[in-house]
Design an enzyme around this catalytic site. Structure first.
Site, PDB file in Angstrom:
ATOM      1  CE  LYS A 266      -0.286 -12.038 -11.350  1.00  0.00           C
ATOM      2  NZ  LYS A 266      -0.319 -11.173 -10.158  1.00  0.00           N
TER       3      LYS A 266
ATOM      4  NE  ARG B  67       5.976 -13.042  -8.971  1.00  0.00           N
ATOM      5  CZ  ARG B  67       4.867 -13.722  -8.709  1.00  0.00           C
ATOM      6  NH1 ARG B  67       4.528 -14.752  -9.426  1.00  0.00           N
ATOM      7  NH2 ARG B  67       4.070 -13.343  -7.727  1.00  0.00           N
TER       8      ARG B  67
ATOM      9  NE  ARG C 169      -4.414 -13.529  -1.889  1.00  0.00           N
ATOM     10  CZ  ARG C 169      -3.541 -13.476  -2.890  1.00  0.00           C
ATOM     11  NH1 ARG C 169      -3.966 -13.334  -4.138  1.00  0.00           N
ATOM     12  NH2 ARG C 169      -2.253 -13.524  -2.647  1.00  0.00           N
TER      13      ARG C 169
ATOM     14  NE  ARG D 127      -0.261 -16.437  -1.373  1.00  0.00           N
ATOM     15  CZ  ARG D 127       0.020 -15.987  -2.594  1.00  0.00           C
ATOM     16  NH1 ARG D 127      -0.861 -16.167  -3.580  1.00  0.00           N
ATOM     17  NH2 ARG D 127       1.141 -15.368  -2.842  1.00  0.00           N
TER      18      ARG D 127
ATOM     19  NE  ARG E 173       3.260 -11.654  -2.169  1.00  0.00           N
ATOM     20  CZ  ARG E 173       1.954 -11.875  -2.010  1.00  0.00           C
ATOM     21  NH1 ARG E 173       1.375 -11.668  -0.842  1.00  0.00           N
ATOM     22  NH2 ARG E 173       1.241 -12.300  -3.018  1.00  0.00           N
TER      23      ARG E 173
HETATM   24  P1  AMP Z   1       1.969 -15.822  -6.380  1.00  0.00           P
HETATM   25  O1  AMP Z   1       1.062 -16.926  -5.930  1.00  0.00           O
HETATM   26  O2  AMP Z   1       2.017 -15.667  -7.878  1.00  0.00           O
HETATM   27  O3  AMP Z   1       1.718 -14.517  -5.662  1.00  0.00           O
HETATM   28  O4  AMP Z   1       3.447 -16.275  -5.967  1.00  0.00           O
HETATM   29  C1  AMP Z   1       3.808 -16.479  -4.608  1.00  0.00           C
HETATM   30  C2  AMP Z   1       5.314 -16.477  -4.443  1.00  0.00           C
HETATM   31  O5  AMP Z   1       5.889 -17.545  -5.209  1.00  0.00           O
HETATM   32  C3  AMP Z   1       6.023 -15.218  -4.947  1.00  0.00           C
HETATM   33  O6  AMP Z   1       6.024 -14.177  -3.999  1.00  0.00           O
HETATM   34  C4  AMP Z   1       7.429 -15.776  -5.206  1.00  0.00           C
HETATM   35  O7  AMP Z   1       8.153 -15.956  -4.004  1.00  0.00           O
HETATM   36  C5  AMP Z   1       7.130 -17.157  -5.767  1.00  0.00           C
HETATM   37  N1  AMP Z   1       6.981 -17.130  -7.253  1.00  0.00           N
HETATM   38  C6  AMP Z   1       5.866 -17.419  -7.976  1.00  0.00           C
HETATM   39  N2  AMP Z   1       6.088 -17.293  -9.293  1.00  0.00           N
HETATM   40  C7  AMP Z   1       7.384 -16.910  -9.411  1.00  0.00           C
HETATM   41  C8  AMP Z   1       8.232 -16.595 -10.512  1.00  0.00           C
HETATM   42  N3  AMP Z   1       7.783 -16.630 -11.775  1.00  0.00           N
HETATM   43  N4  AMP Z   1       9.518 -16.217 -10.241  1.00  0.00           N
HETATM   44  C9  AMP Z   1       9.992 -16.174  -8.987  1.00  0.00           C
HETATM   45  N5  AMP Z   1       9.252 -16.452  -7.904  1.00  0.00           N
HETATM   46  C10 AMP Z   1       7.956 -16.817  -8.103  1.00  0.00           C
END
Ligand code: AMP
Length: 216
Positions: A13, A88, A127, A160, A171
């Site tokens: 994404k 989410r 990654r 990360r 996750r």
């Molecule tokens: P991402 O970079 O999108 O994989 O997000 C990394 C982490 O940020 C996720 O595993 C969540 O802990 C938190 N996070 C990001 N977006 C959201 C969201 N919309 N709702 C809740 N937690 C989020």
């Protein structure tokens, strides 16, 4: 163009949102990146979110909704946006509906990135991201020209904290339980477009362009 990019972690994404947002002249609104910035800056939000993110769980809905409400009210989001990583949960999707209604805006489409689980694990654990421009690389399938250095801006590459194998599995589980129900939610509203997100980055981008154009 008002789109949501929906899919499990590692579906691509962020890579696609970065490129297509630039192409379409709209902001990529990536909640994970916004949270990582807050963690780096040591703000109260960053302190609250940091521990949760490291565990692979979701940050509370009310925190995320507040963050996105503020972001969507910025002038650059008035002409469109790509939401990457939000919503989410069903509660976040409902809050987004209200927010867009208040702003007099409507979604064009929700693009679902369809990727098989073994491929997600492979992508996430290999990654590496640029600390400066967030460009994504992969140790095996998309390595940088010089180890540890971003091809695009020369920034340092890092892994990360939540891309370790144990956290990635968690996750994916959180995604299946809390986020995957959004597929039916948006399908029921006639907004869902599914894209097979395995293959080359340009061929997936072409499929997303087609889905977005058909939706308009
Ligand atoms: P991402 O970079 O999108 O994989 O997000 C990394 C982490 O940020 C996720 O595993 C969540 O802990 C938190 N996070 C990001 N977006 C959201 C969201 N919309 N709702 C809740 N937690 C989020």
């Amino acid at each position: 163009m008002r789109l949501i990019f929906l899919g499990p972690p590692g579906a691509g994404k962020g890579t696609q949102a970065k490129a297509l947002a630039q192409e379409w002249g709209v902001p990529q609104i990536a909640t994970g990146e916004m949270l990582r910035e807050a963690v780096k800056a040591g703000t109260p939000l960053g302190r609250e979110a940091g521990r949760i993110m490291e565990s692979g769980a979701l940050v509370p809905d009310e925190v995320m909704v507040g963050l996105i409400a503020e972001r969507l009210r910025q002038p650059d989001a008035a002409r469109g946006f790509i939401l990457d990583g939000f919503p989410r949960t069903i509660a976040q999707a409902e809050a987004l509906n209200h927010l867009l209604k208040d702003l007099g805006q409507a979604l064009d489409a929700v693009v679902y990135f369809d990727v098989a689980e073994p491929e997600l694990l492979r992508r996430l654990t290999g990654r590496r991201l640029c600390r400066q421009c967030q460009t994504a690389f992969h140790l095996v399938s998309a390595p940088p020209q010089r180890a540890g250095i971003c091809d695009r801006c020369g920034g340092e590459l890092y892994q990360r904290d939540d891309d370790s194998e144990a956290t990635v599995r968690h996750r994916l589980d959180v995604y299946a339980r809390q986020t995957a129900p959004l597929l039916d939610y948006y399908r029921g509203r006639g907004l869902l477009s599914s894209v097979k997100a395995e293959g080359s980055v340009p061929s997936i981008a072409a499929a997303i362009r087609r889905a977005a154009t058909e939706a308009r």
